[in-house]
Design an enzyme around this catalytic site. Structure first.
Site, mmCIF file in Angstrom:
data_model
loop_
_atom_site.group_PDB
_atom_site.id
_atom_site.type_symbol
_atom_site.label_atom_id
_atom_site.label_comp_id
_atom_site.label_asym_id
_atom_site.label_seq_id
_atom_site.Cartn_x
_atom_site.Cartn_y
_atom_site.Cartn_z
ATOM 1 N N LYS A 293 0.824 -1.125 -0.062
ATOM 2 C CA LYS A 293 -0.070 -0.046 -0.161
ATOM 3 C C LYS A 293 0.835 1.170 -0.093
ATOM 4 C CE LYS A 293 -1.550 1.663 3.968
ATOM 5 N NZ LYS A 293 -1.519 3.143 4.046
ATOM 6 N N ASN A 294 1.754 1.325 0.854
ATOM 7 C CA ASN A 294 2.802 2.284 0.961
ATOM 8 C C ASN A 294 3.891 2.710 -0.032
ATOM 9 O OD1 ASN A 294 1.124 3.132 3.321
ATOM 10 N ND2 ASN A 294 2.596 2.427 4.835
ATOM 11 N N ARG B 37 -5.126 10.858 3.816
ATOM 12 C CA ARG B 37 -4.010 11.760 4.442
ATOM 13 C C ARG B 37 -2.889 11.736 3.587
ATOM 14 N NH1 ARG B 37 -1.181 14.086 7.638
ATOM 15 N NH2 ARG B 37 0.450 12.987 6.998
ATOM 16 N N CYS C 274 -4.761 11.833 11.507
ATOM 17 C CA CYS C 274 -5.325 10.581 11.395
ATOM 18 C C CYS C 274 -5.433 10.074 12.699
ATOM 19 C CB CYS C 274 -4.109 9.632 10.731
ATOM 20 S SG CYS C 274 -4.838 8.139 10.146
ATOM 21 N N ARG D 63 -0.321 14.368 12.669
ATOM 22 C CA ARG D 63 0.253 14.090 11.214
ATOM 23 C C ARG D 63 0.547 15.496 10.760
ATOM 24 N NH1 ARG D 63 -1.256 9.077 9.638
ATOM 25 N NH2 ARG D 63 0.343 9.123 8.185
ATOM 26 N N PRO D 64 1.227 16.352 11.224
ATOM 27 C CA PRO D 64 1.626 17.531 10.638
ATOM 28 C C PRO D 64 2.306 17.372 9.309
ATOM 29 C CG PRO D 64 3.119 17.218 12.324
ATOM 30 C CD PRO D 64 2.029 16.158 12.505
ATOM 31 N N ILE D 65 2.360 18.523 8.366
ATOM 32 C CA ILE D 65 3.068 18.609 7.189
ATOM 33 C C ILE D 65 4.135 19.512 7.105
ATOM 34 C CG2 ILE D 65 1.138 17.340 6.154
ATOM 35 C CD1 ILE D 65 0.323 20.275 5.008
ATOM 36 N N ASP D 66 4.571 20.069 8.283
ATOM 37 C CA ASP D 66 5.729 21.030 8.385
ATOM 38 C C ASP D 66 6.924 20.854 7.381
ATOM 39 O OD1 ASP D 66 5.792 19.503 10.701
ATOM 40 O OD2 ASP D 66 7.470 20.658 11.252
ATOM 41 N N LEU D 67 7.362 19.587 7.506
ATOM 42 C CA LEU D 67 8.568 19.099 6.896
ATOM 43 C C LEU D 67 8.232 19.115 5.438
ATOM 44 C CD1 LEU D 67 9.736 16.565 9.205
ATOM 45 C CD2 LEU D 67 10.288 18.835 9.328
ATOM 46 N N ASP E 211 4.369 0.587 11.815
ATOM 47 C CA ASP E 211 3.056 -0.059 11.454
ATOM 48 C C ASP E 211 3.252 -1.518 11.980
ATOM 49 O OD1 ASP E 211 3.315 1.553 8.257
ATOM 50 O OD2 ASP E 211 2.643 2.210 10.061
ATOM 51 N N ILE F 128 7.276 6.938 17.078
ATOM 52 C CA ILE F 128 6.999 7.718 15.783
ATOM 53 C C ILE F 128 5.620 8.400 15.871
ATOM 54 C CG2 ILE F 128 6.592 7.396 13.404
ATOM 55 C CD1 ILE F 128 9.549 6.650 14.168
ATOM 56 N N ARG G 12 -8.690 -0.234 3.727
ATOM 57 C CA ARG G 12 -7.835 0.581 3.312
ATOM 58 C C ARG G 12 -6.701 0.034 3.069
ATOM 59 N NH1 ARG G 12 -6.212 4.557 7.242
ATOM 60 N NH2 ARG G 12 -4.764 5.139 5.536
#
Ligand code: EPZ
Length: 421
Positions: free
Chosen positions: A22-23, A92, A116, A121-125, A305, A327, A397
């Site tokens: 999936k990933n 996401r 999630c 689940r920030p997206i700053d990076l 995971d 994590i 999913r």
């Protein structure tokens, strides 16, 4: 409302082929946006996350057809540069479209992805990386947008080897003039597979095993044929299901090296693992032994995971196991559901203390998230009696028809379409 009915106590046995990752397939589908042509991607699992990503590609103007396990993706025409809120809320990881779409179309506006179940689940990076490349990045509180201004290669140092940020920066820089170096990049196998796909399409990327990835920008990318790597998290999930039932199974079409970070834990549990080129055989003891300590880390550490599925197996081991989740800040939601089976798991901040119990009973539980759902299914496979697992949309999913996979190994598991029955 769909649910799973599981009659526990059956030992798993037999052989099963591990479906595509999936990933791995999700970032590769986003990468297609950079390609002016047709790509054929094999080993694409039938998952709802893949379906949503295909819907996004079609919304952007691509043509996508499925032929068995392959997706034929024609991205010659990409006419839109926005992604609908409904899609972003469902998935996401679609933030990975930001870099690719801004690079291809000059501009991208995505609805801000929700957090999630497992954390903020920030997206700053992601955004810092695109800004460093010269994209004009801004948010209006609802959307995050990126415009291609004077984009050119640069050095980007990640404070944390974020998988998504690494992928987004790669996709945003592969067509940018000059050299981009990502220092402290994520090293998950799915990143290496994304790079392999892009290099086949004409990109110039090196360094995927070292924590530094170097991208030399090229002008265009062409369509390719590619086979997605097997899903290492599915493999560890099936191994955990086998382990808790005291069974013996063989996983086929696997990259054993990708699963290596979990093997010490399974061996400490008392499982016997035999590896050959593309397969792995696991034979479990009647009762598992505790694992002194597991700490989730970025690859090649123990994968976050795998934390929930392995915890489920350890819940009936002999002795106490300690699991530290480093994590994500909220990835223990499955523990409350596991304890409904009679397990004895407690939480102290980011540490779970798993006191193994000899037997567990059936329960009516729900999936809290994708991997937490796998954990309760694994516990139900051991529990005496018939358990009901609800909210299985989380499971769909990331696991293709989980009931068929487990039933093929001897589990007594059925998907019900009306939980009242
Ligand atoms: C990917 O998520 C995977 N998802 C996750 O799998 C996996 O758990 C995770 O990598 C870690 O391996 C996909 O590949 C679609 P990260 P991602 O960026 O990219 C923080 C599953 O079950 N962070 O490596 O979101 C973040 O909050 C899913 O299949 C920032 O602070 O993971 C987290 O604490 C779940 N700022 C940590 O880094 C950022 O800009 C790891 O995140 C980005 C991340």
């Amino acid at each position: 409302m769909k649910c799973l009915k599981i009659n526990g106590g059956k030992k798993l046995s037999g052989n099963i082929s591990v479906h595509g990752a999936k990933n791995g397939v999700l970032p590769i589908l986003s990468a297609c946006v950079l390609i002016n042509g047709v790509s054929v991607i094999h080993n694409c699992p039938k998952l709802s996350d893949v379906d949503v990503t295909v819907d996004i590609l079609r919304y952007l103007g691509a043509k996508v057809e499925r032929e068995n396990d392959a997706l034929i993706v024609d991205t010659s025409q990409i006419g839109r540069c926005d992604v609908l809120e409904s899609y972003m809320k469902e998935l996401r990881s679609s933030i990975i479209f930001l870099g690719a779409l801004a690079s291809r179309s000059g501009r991208a506006c995505l609805y801000l992805p929700g957090g999630c179940e497992i954390g903020l689940r920030p997206i700053d990076l992601h955004l810092k990386g695109l800004k460093a490349l010269g994209y004009n990045v801004y948010t209006d509180g609802h959307n995050v947008c990126a415009e291609k201004k004077n984009v050119k290669g640069t050095e980007i140092v990640l404070p944390f080897p974020s998988v998504g940020a690494t992928e987004n920066i790669i996709l945003a820089s592969v067509l940018a003039p000059g050299r981009t170096t990502i220092v402290n990049a994520a090293r998950e196998p799915e990143i290496a597979d994304l790079v392999k796909f892009l290099n086949k399409a004409g990109a110039k990327i090196t360094g995927t095993s070292a924590p530094t990835i170097v991208i030399d920008g090229v002008k265009t990318l062409h369509g390719v044929e590619h086979t997605v790597i097997p899903d290492r998290i599915l493999a560890a999930t099936l191994m955990s299901a086998c382990a808790i039932t005291g069974g013996e199974i063989e996983l086929e079409n696997l990259c054993p090296e990708h699963i290596m970070p979990t093997l010490p834990a399974f061996e400490e549990m008392g499982c016997r693992i035999d590896i050959s080129k593309n397969s792995l055989r696991i034979k479990s003891p009647e009762r598992l032994k505790r694992v002194k300590k597991i700490e989730t880390m970025a690859y090649p550490g123990f994968p976050t995971d795998c934390q929930a599925p392995v915890m489920a197996a350890l819940s009936v081991a002999k002795g106490t196991s300690i699991i530290k989740e480093t994590i994500f800040e909220n990835r223990f939601k499955h523990i409350e559901q596991l304890n409904m089976f009679g397990t004895d798991i407690s939480i102290n901040d980011r540490i779970a203390v798993v006191n193994g119990v000899k037997n567990i009973h059936s329960a009516d539980v729900k999936c809290t998230d994708l991997r937490g759902g796998a954990a309760v299914i694994i516990a139900a496979l051991k529990a005496n009696g018939i358990s009901t697992v609800k909210d299985i949309h989380h499971i769909d999913r990331g696991y293709e028809c989980i009931e068929n996979q487990l039933a093929s190994l001897g589990a007594d598991i059925k998907r019900m379409y009306d939980e009242k029955k």
